[in-house]
Design a protein around this motif. Sequence first.
Motif, mmCIF file in Angstrom:
data_model
loop_
_atom_site.group_PDB
_atom_site.id
_atom_site.type_symbol
_atom_site.label_atom_id
_atom_site.label_comp_id
_atom_site.label_asym_id
_atom_site.label_seq_id
_atom_site.Cartn_x
_atom_site.Cartn_y
_atom_site.Cartn_z
ATOM 1 N N ARG A 182 0.423 25.280 1.540
ATOM 2 C CA ARG A 182 -0.453 26.449 1.394
ATOM 3 C C ARG A 182 -0.878 26.581 -0.067
ATOM 4 O O ARG A 182 -0.138 26.203 -0.978
ATOM 5 C CB ARG A 182 0.246 27.709 1.875
ATOM 6 C CG ARG A 182 1.419 28.149 1.019
ATOM 7 C CD ARG A 182 2.361 29.052 1.767
ATOM 8 N NE ARG A 182 3.157 28.296 2.734
ATOM 9 C CZ ARG A 182 4.027 28.859 3.576
ATOM 10 N NH1 ARG A 182 4.197 30.171 3.584
ATOM 11 N NH2 ARG A 182 4.711 28.107 4.415
ATOM 12 N N SER A 183 -2.074 27.113 -0.269
ATOM 13 C CA SER A 183 -2.581 27.259 -1.624
ATOM 14 C C SER A 183 -3.488 28.473 -1.722
ATOM 15 O O SER A 183 -3.974 28.998 -0.716
ATOM 16 C CB SER A 183 -3.346 26.001 -2.048
ATOM 17 O OG SER A 183 -4.466 25.806 -1.207
ATOM 18 N N VAL A 184 -3.712 28.914 -2.956
ATOM 19 C CA VAL A 184 -4.615 30.019 -3.258
ATOM 20 C C VAL A 184 -5.501 29.595 -4.413
ATOM 21 O O VAL A 184 -5.015 29.021 -5.400
ATOM 22 C CB VAL A 184 -3.836 31.298 -3.629
ATOM 23 C CG1 VAL A 184 -4.767 32.351 -4.221
ATOM 24 C CG2 VAL A 184 -3.108 31.864 -2.412
ATOM 25 N N ASN A 185 -6.792 29.853 -4.303
ATOM 26 C CA ASN A 185 -7.719 29.552 -5.388
ATOM 27 C C ASN A 185 -8.505 30.812 -5.745
ATOM 28 O O ASN A 185 -9.297 31.295 -4.935
ATOM 29 C CB ASN A 185 -8.667 28.416 -4.982
ATOM 30 C CG ASN A 185 -7.974 27.073 -4.982
ATOM 31 O OD1 ASN A 185 -7.684 26.502 -6.027
ATOM 32 N ND2 ASN A 185 -7.682 26.573 -3.792
ATOM 33 N N PRO A 186 -8.298 31.363 -6.945
ATOM 34 C CA PRO A 186 -8.973 32.600 -7.333
ATOM 35 C C PRO A 186 -10.477 32.460 -7.519
ATOM 36 O O PRO A 186 -11.204 33.439 -7.421
ATOM 37 C CB PRO A 186 -8.307 32.969 -8.664
ATOM 38 C CG PRO A 186 -7.056 32.167 -8.729
ATOM 39 C CD PRO A 186 -7.329 30.925 -7.952
ATOM 40 N N LYS A 209 -13.041 38.565 -5.559
ATOM 41 C CA LYS A 209 -12.732 39.958 -5.870
ATOM 42 C C LYS A 209 -11.750 40.510 -4.847
ATOM 43 O O LYS A 209 -11.814 40.191 -3.672
ATOM 44 C CB LYS A 209 -14.019 40.783 -5.879
ATOM 45 C CG LYS A 209 -13.869 42.172 -6.490
ATOM 46 C CD LYS A 209 -15.212 42.843 -6.567
ATOM 47 C CE LYS A 209 -15.121 44.235 -7.167
ATOM 48 N NZ LYS A 209 -14.644 44.217 -8.552
ATOM 49 N N ASP A 210 -10.837 41.340 -5.301
ATOM 50 C CA ASP A 210 -9.803 41.953 -4.446
ATOM 51 C C ASP A 210 -8.858 40.914 -3.846
ATOM 52 O O ASP A 210 -8.192 41.175 -2.837
ATOM 53 C CB ASP A 210 -10.439 42.772 -3.310
ATOM 54 C CG ASP A 210 -11.390 43.848 -3.828
ATOM 55 O OD1 ASP A 210 -11.098 44.430 -4.888
ATOM 56 O OD2 ASP A 210 -12.429 44.087 -3.183
ATOM 57 N N ALA A 211 -8.785 39.731 -4.459
ATOM 58 C CA ALA A 211 -7.910 38.680 -3.941
ATOM 59 C C ALA A 211 -6.454 39.127 -3.904
ATOM 60 O O ALA A 211 -5.714 38.789 -2.972
ATOM 61 C CB ALA A 211 -8.045 37.421 -4.796
ATOM 62 N N ALA A 212 -6.030 39.898 -4.895
ATOM 63 C CA ALA A 212 -4.636 40.344 -4.942
ATOM 64 C C ALA A 212 -4.308 41.262 -3.770
ATOM 65 O O ALA A 212 -3.222 41.165 -3.183
ATOM 66 C CB ALA A 212 -4.358 41.055 -6.268
ATOM 67 N N ASP A 213 -5.230 42.139 -3.410
ATOM 68 C CA ASP A 213 -4.999 43.035 -2.270
ATOM 69 C C ASP A 213 -4.916 42.245 -0.967
ATOM 70 O O ASP A 213 -4.088 42.539 -0.094
ATOM 71 C CB ASP A 213 -6.127 44.073 -2.169
ATOM 72 C CG ASP A 213 -6.129 45.041 -3.347
ATOM 73 O OD1 ASP A 213 -5.061 45.212 -3.979
ATOM 74 O OD2 ASP A 213 -7.197 45.617 -3.636
ATOM 75 N N VAL A 214 -5.776 41.238 -0.835
ATOM 76 C CA VAL A 214 -5.754 40.400 0.368
ATOM 77 C C VAL A 214 -4.441 39.626 0.438
ATOM 78 O O VAL A 214 -3.817 39.514 1.501
ATOM 79 C CB VAL A 214 -6.953 39.438 0.385
ATOM 80 C CG1 VAL A 214 -6.883 38.518 1.601
ATOM 81 C CG2 VAL A 214 -8.262 40.211 0.378
ATOM 82 N N LEU A 215 -3.990 39.097 -0.706
ATOM 83 C CA LEU A 215 -2.726 38.360 -0.730
ATOM 84 C C LEU A 215 -1.566 39.261 -0.349
ATOM 85 O O LEU A 215 -0.703 38.865 0.458
ATOM 86 C CB LEU A 215 -2.494 37.769 -2.124
ATOM 87 C CG LEU A 215 -1.168 37.023 -2.313
ATOM 88 C CD1 LEU A 215 -1.086 35.815 -1.385
ATOM 89 C CD2 LEU A 215 -1.007 36.586 -3.765
ATOM 90 N N ALA A 216 -1.522 40.469 -0.888
ATOM 91 C CA ALA A 216 -0.438 41.391 -0.559
ATOM 92 C C ALA A 216 -0.420 41.699 0.934
ATOM 93 O O ALA A 216 0.651 41.788 1.552
ATOM 94 C CB ALA A 216 -0.590 42.683 -1.368
ATOM 95 N N ARG A 217 -1.600 41.835 1.532
ATOM 96 C CA ARG A 217 -1.673 42.108 2.968
ATOM 97 C C ARG A 217 -1.150 40.927 3.776
ATOM 98 O O ARG A 217 -0.399 41.109 4.748
ATOM 99 C CB ARG A 217 -3.119 42.416 3.353
ATOM 100 C CG ARG A 217 -3.282 42.809 4.819
ATOM 101 C CD ARG A 217 -4.700 43.211 5.139
ATOM 102 N NE ARG A 217 -5.617 42.071 5.116
ATOM 103 C CZ ARG A 217 -6.658 41.971 4.313
ATOM 104 N NH1 ARG A 217 -6.921 42.926 3.446
ATOM 105 N NH2 ARG A 217 -7.445 40.907 4.361
ATOM 106 N N GLU A 218 -1.514 39.705 3.366
ATOM 107 C CA GLU A 218 -1.053 38.526 4.102
ATOM 108 C C GLU A 218 0.449 38.328 3.964
ATOM 109 O O GLU A 218 1.128 37.953 4.921
ATOM 110 C CB GLU A 218 -1.804 37.289 3.617
ATOM 111 C CG GLU A 218 -3.281 37.297 3.999
ATOM 112 C CD GLU A 218 -3.968 35.989 3.662
ATOM 113 O OE1 GLU A 218 -3.477 34.930 4.091
ATOM 114 O OE2 GLU A 218 -4.996 36.022 2.962
#
Length: 367
Positions: free
Chosen positions: A78-82, A118-127
């Motif tokens: 799994r990965s995340v790209n800002p 934008k709002d990537a941190a909120d989406v990550l916290a939800r996931e």
Amino acid sequence: MVYDSTLPLGPALPLGLKTKARGAASNAVGRFERLARETYIDGWDTPFEETILRTTTVDERPRKIIMRNTSPDLPFDRSVNPYRGCEHGCSYCYARPSHAYLGLSAGLDFETRLTRKKDAADVLARELSAKSYSVGPIAIGTNTDPYQPIEARDRVMRDLLQVLSDHNHPVAITTKGTLIERDIDILRGMAHKGLVHVCISVTTLGSTLSRQLEPRAPAPARRLKTIRMLSDAGIPVRAMVAPVIPALTDHELEAIMTACARNGAKAASYIMLRLPREVAPLFQEWLAEHVPDRATRVMNRVRELHGGKDYDSRFGTRMKGQGEWADLMAKRFEITLNRTGLVAKLPPLRTDMFRVPPKAGDQLSLF
């Protein structure tokens, strides 16, 4: 999405257009586009001829931020790209073809027309808070650099890192950017818990070659200083010699690994030059402009490594190549590991500390 830019689309740039500190020399339309466009300068359009390429950004509000993969030769699932696109402008970047999915060019568009999530941190916290989520190390920086210059303003990566820290979630970060030093306050605490590894990419120790290859990335000496600062803060660092460019930077393998070890790196790895899709012609343009005397030799060796092709995407060979020269590089790497005291892998990250932090109004446990 609307992009604000005066950058022309076409296989080559108009005469007089300034491209200082940019890695690509052309801007061919994306491979999914039906029509090709080319700008022609007839000598009357003086204001356009004086245009200097600038970076523009647009916002994307993602529904999901964690991307999954099943590639057998990657050490993460799994990965995340800002960000999409990368202002560092590395001429060899294997991520350039991903810009075609936005209807943009893998050339100059990739390094000048960027998307921030934008709002990537909120989406990550939800996931991470979903009941179905199963913890595993998240890799950041596997496509584009999370610490590219626009991060200083946008702080998307720092917000993501704070969410991961709050959840005690393991993360492996890959970057060339010295801006990671800004986040040592978060990384130090995560490292103390065994939750973070940082990989610093070093292509060459030559400042002139680095500026040509990676026009907006920090100089090699500055990256070594970052390794030292992270190491002194107790953050495990792996040096990644990447990409190894045959007949251009391959002779530096031992010197780069030694310099990184002296500055506190604990592990090392290397990846051979990869030229998927649009990257092959773009990199050959770079060779013709900057090292014309070695261009043919470089590409001949690249094709030798990939079965006669510019690129071979097969798992198991795409990262290291094949043949006698690939075997020689592997042996040199192993010998240098032993000589410098570096290891091939850092200890695994912990996953047993993961927790979903309580939200405002949640009832706390009595025990």
